[in-house]
Write a protein that holds these residues in place. Structure first.
Motif, PDB file in Angstrom:
ATOM      1  N   TRP A 130       0.850  -1.193   0.000  1.00  5.96           N
ATOM      2  CA  TRP A 130       0.000   0.000   0.000  1.00  5.96           C
ATOM      3  C   TRP A 130       0.884   1.240   0.000  1.00  5.96           C
ATOM      4  O   TRP A 130       1.851   1.325   0.761  1.00  5.96           O
ATOM      5  CB  TRP A 130      -0.908  -0.010   1.231  1.00  5.96           C
ATOM      6  CG  TRP A 130      -1.678   1.249   1.476  1.00  5.96           C
ATOM      7  CD1 TRP A 130      -2.623   1.814   0.657  1.00  5.96           C
ATOM      8  CD2 TRP A 130      -1.587   2.099   2.629  1.00  5.96           C
ATOM      9  NE1 TRP A 130      -3.116   2.959   1.223  1.00  5.96           N
ATOM     10  CE2 TRP A 130      -2.500   3.157   2.436  1.00  5.96           C
ATOM     11  CE3 TRP A 130      -0.832   2.063   3.793  1.00  5.96           C
ATOM     12  CZ2 TRP A 130      -2.676   4.170   3.369  1.00  5.96           C
ATOM     13  CZ3 TRP A 130      -0.996   3.061   4.722  1.00  5.96           C
ATOM     14  CH2 TRP A 130      -1.912   4.110   4.516  1.00  5.96           C
ATOM     15  N   ASP A 131       0.539   2.179  -0.888  1.00  2.38           N
ATOM     16  CA  ASP A 131       1.265   3.440  -0.974  1.00  2.38           C
ATOM     17  C   ASP A 131       0.551   4.463  -0.099  1.00  2.38           C
ATOM     18  O   ASP A 131      -0.558   4.906  -0.423  1.00  2.38           O
ATOM     19  CB  ASP A 131       1.316   3.924  -2.431  1.00  2.38           C
ATOM     20  CG  ASP A 131       2.234   5.124  -2.615  1.00  2.38           C
ATOM     21  OD1 ASP A 131       2.459   5.865  -1.633  1.00  2.38           O
ATOM     22  OD2 ASP A 131       2.712   5.328  -3.740  1.00  2.38           O
ATOM     23  N   ARG A 132       1.179   4.823   1.010  1.00  7.28           N
ATOM     24  CA  ARG A 132       0.556   5.757   1.945  1.00  7.28           C
ATOM     25  C   ARG A 132       0.325   7.132   1.303  1.00  7.28           C
ATOM     26  O   ARG A 132      -0.681   7.783   1.557  1.00  7.28           O
ATOM     27  CB  ARG A 132       1.415   5.895   3.201  1.00  7.28           C
ATOM     28  CG  ARG A 132       0.875   6.878   4.223  1.00  7.28           C
ATOM     29  CD  ARG A 132       1.837   7.019   5.392  1.00  7.28           C
ATOM     30  NE  ARG A 132       1.907   5.795   6.171  1.00  7.28           N
ATOM     31  CZ  ARG A 132       1.093   5.519   7.177  1.00  7.28           C
ATOM     32  NH1 ARG A 132       0.131   6.382   7.520  1.00  7.28           N
ATOM     33  NH2 ARG A 132       1.224   4.403   7.860  1.00  7.28           N
ATOM     34  N   THR A 134      -0.301   8.016  -1.849  1.00  6.75           N
ATOM     35  CA  THR A 134      -1.426   8.068  -2.801  1.00  6.75           C
ATOM     36  C   THR A 134      -2.665   7.333  -2.297  1.00  6.75           C
ATOM     37  O   THR A 134      -3.708   7.392  -2.932  1.00  6.75           O
ATOM     38  CB  THR A 134      -0.998   7.462  -4.141  1.00  6.75           C
ATOM     39  OG1 THR A 134      -0.626   6.082  -3.943  1.00  6.75           O
ATOM     40  CG2 THR A 134       0.181   8.220  -4.729  1.00  6.75           C
ATOM     41  N   ASN A 135      -2.500   6.619  -1.174  1.00 15.04           N
ATOM     42  CA  ASN A 135      -3.583   5.812  -0.617  1.00 15.04           C
ATOM     43  C   ASN A 135      -4.105   4.799  -1.642  1.00 15.04           C
ATOM     44  O   ASN A 135      -5.299   4.571  -1.777  1.00 15.04           O
ATOM     45  CB  ASN A 135      -4.740   6.691  -0.127  1.00 15.04           C
ATOM     46  CG  ASN A 135      -5.712   5.914   0.746  1.00 15.04           C
ATOM     47  OD1 ASN A 135      -5.345   4.932   1.394  1.00 15.04           O
ATOM     48  ND2 ASN A 135      -6.964   6.340   0.766  1.00 15.04           N
ATOM     49  N   GLU A 136      -3.166   4.200  -2.370  1.00 21.24           N
ATOM     50  CA  GLU A 136      -3.522   3.211  -3.380  1.00 21.24           C
ATOM     51  C   GLU A 136      -2.761   1.911  -3.125  1.00 21.24           C
ATOM     52  O   GLU A 136      -1.639   1.925  -2.620  1.00 21.24           O
ATOM     53  CB  GLU A 136      -3.205   3.723  -4.780  1.00 21.24           C
ATOM     54  CG  GLU A 136      -4.069   4.906  -5.213  1.00 21.24           C
ATOM     55  CD  GLU A 136      -3.742   5.354  -6.622  1.00 21.24           C
ATOM     56  OE1 GLU A 136      -2.741   4.851  -7.184  1.00 21.24           O
ATOM     57  OE2 GLU A 136      -4.469   6.204  -7.165  1.00 21.24           O
ATOM     58  N   SER A 187      -3.631  -1.915   3.702  1.00 23.17           N
ATOM     59  CA  SER A 187      -4.243  -0.596   3.890  1.00 23.17           C
ATOM     60  C   SER A 187      -5.117  -0.598   5.135  1.00 23.17           C
ATOM     61  O   SER A 187      -6.014  -1.442   5.258  1.00 23.17           O
ATOM     62  CB  SER A 187      -5.091  -0.224   2.670  1.00 23.17           C
ATOM     63  OG  SER A 187      -5.939   0.862   2.951  1.00 23.17           O
ATOM     64  N   SER A 189      -7.458   1.510   6.020  1.00 28.64           N
ATOM     65  CA  SER A 189      -8.848   1.848   5.699  1.00 28.64           C
ATOM     66  C   SER A 189      -9.564   0.682   5.036  1.00 28.64           C
ATOM     67  O   SER A 189     -10.754   0.438   5.285  1.00 28.64           O
ATOM     68  CB  SER A 189      -8.902   3.087   4.799  1.00 28.64           C
ATOM     69  OG  SER A 189      -8.184   2.867   3.596  1.00 28.64           O
TER      70      SER A 189
END
Length: 311
Positions: A130-132, A134-136, A187, A189
């Motif tokens: 997970w890319d913090r 970009t949240n992707e 992630s 979320s």
């Protein structure tokens, strides 16, 4: 007696171990030990840093309590005699509904349907992190091609089930009956979203299961009413239909049919794994042990005498 003599000789040999030579062998090979241990330490740090963080979201649940008395209890107390006369089997006490729901929630068929209905397969199987910023999610192109929306290696039904259950944990306190459902994921979320979806899905599944059972019972009873002219039997059938209708109404009005949420899921703020310090310590310790063994093997192969010769 012979065994005792052999044991005594063994201990005698152990007493004759030249610990000074052992120490000198390790001292002479200290740089090899330090070097190998350092390589393992550096490698462990690199490996630990490559492992993506995962976050655990959890929800605390309690078994939902029905507001009305169970159907079997009502009928046994009020209509037991007529039901027996009519040949109607009121049934025994049902198994604990929450236990059934817990087993279904972790079953292969339910999880596969849950993953498919909520379109979780890509994130479940193809995601690697997970890319913090970009949240992707980071998707493995060798497994799934995002631009073409196509699987390179499509997961099997069993693969989806195993991937999900490896992230799912369901724990029930045997004394209080409180249930904790948690999901680990890259992630935070998405971990929260999945655990909420899972609880909602099992509640919907159990409610639909009850409604379907009640509908089948009602249709059967209506058919039986038309087949008999005995007033007592018709009375029993109508009473059962009434109770089944009440059960349907209760199920339709209860979104949390199987489980009540005590503590809702929150977005986790701290990672649950990996424990990088533990990885570094264990791998470095492994390197140290292997390097010591290597030094002793080299010393012994060159004619070193660490142990007395057994005759």
């Amino acid at each position: 007696m012979e065994n005792d003599n052999q044991s005594t000789r063994t201990f005698d040999y152990m007493d004759e171990i030249d610990f000074q030579e052992l120490f000198m062998a390790l001292w002479n090979g200290k740089w090899l030990i330090v070097g190998i241990s350092s390589v393992f330490a550096i490698a462990s740090i690199y490996i630990a840093l490559q492992i993506p963080n995962q976050y655990k979201a959890f929800v605390t649940l309690a078994p939902a309590q029905e507001n009305n008395a169970s159907l079997s209890g009502v009928l046994n107390s009020q209509l037991g005699g007529l039901a027996s006369f009519a040949g109607v089997n009121l049934g025994q006490k049902e198994a604990n509904a929450s236990q059934i729901a817990i087993e279904i929630m972790q079953s292969w068929g339910f999880i596969e349907e849950f993953v498919q209905q909520n379109d979780l397969a890509v994130g479940l199987v193809a995601a690697t992190g997970w890319d913090r910023a970009t949240n992707e999610l980071l998707i493995n192109d060798s497994t799934y091609i995002v631009g073409e929306d196509k699987w390179v290696d499509e997961p099997t039904s069993w693969g989806l089930y195993k991937s999900f259950t490896n992230r799912l944990e369901v724990i029930q306190d045997k004394q209080t009956g409180i249930i904790t459902v948690s999901i680990n994921y890259y992630s935070p979320s998405i971990a929260k979203q999945w655990v909420e979806l899972l609880v909602a899905s099992i509640n919907d599944h159990m409610r639909a299961r009850k409604l379907n059972q009640a509908n089948i019972n009602i249709e059967y009873l209506k058919a039986q009413i038309g087949k008999t002219s005995i007033a007592e039997m018709q009375e029993v059938f109508y009473k059962i239909i009434e109770e089944q209708t009440k059960a349907k109404m209760l199920a339709e009005a209860s979104p949390e049919y199987a489980f009540l949420t005590i503590s809702k899921a929150m977005v986790p703020q701290e990672k649950s794994e990996p424990t990088r310090s533990r990885i570094v310590i264990l791998v470095t310790l492994l390197g140290g042990i292997l390097s010591v063994l290597l030094v002793l093997i080299i010393h012994y192969s060159k004619g070193g005498k660490l142990l007395p010769k057994l005759d």
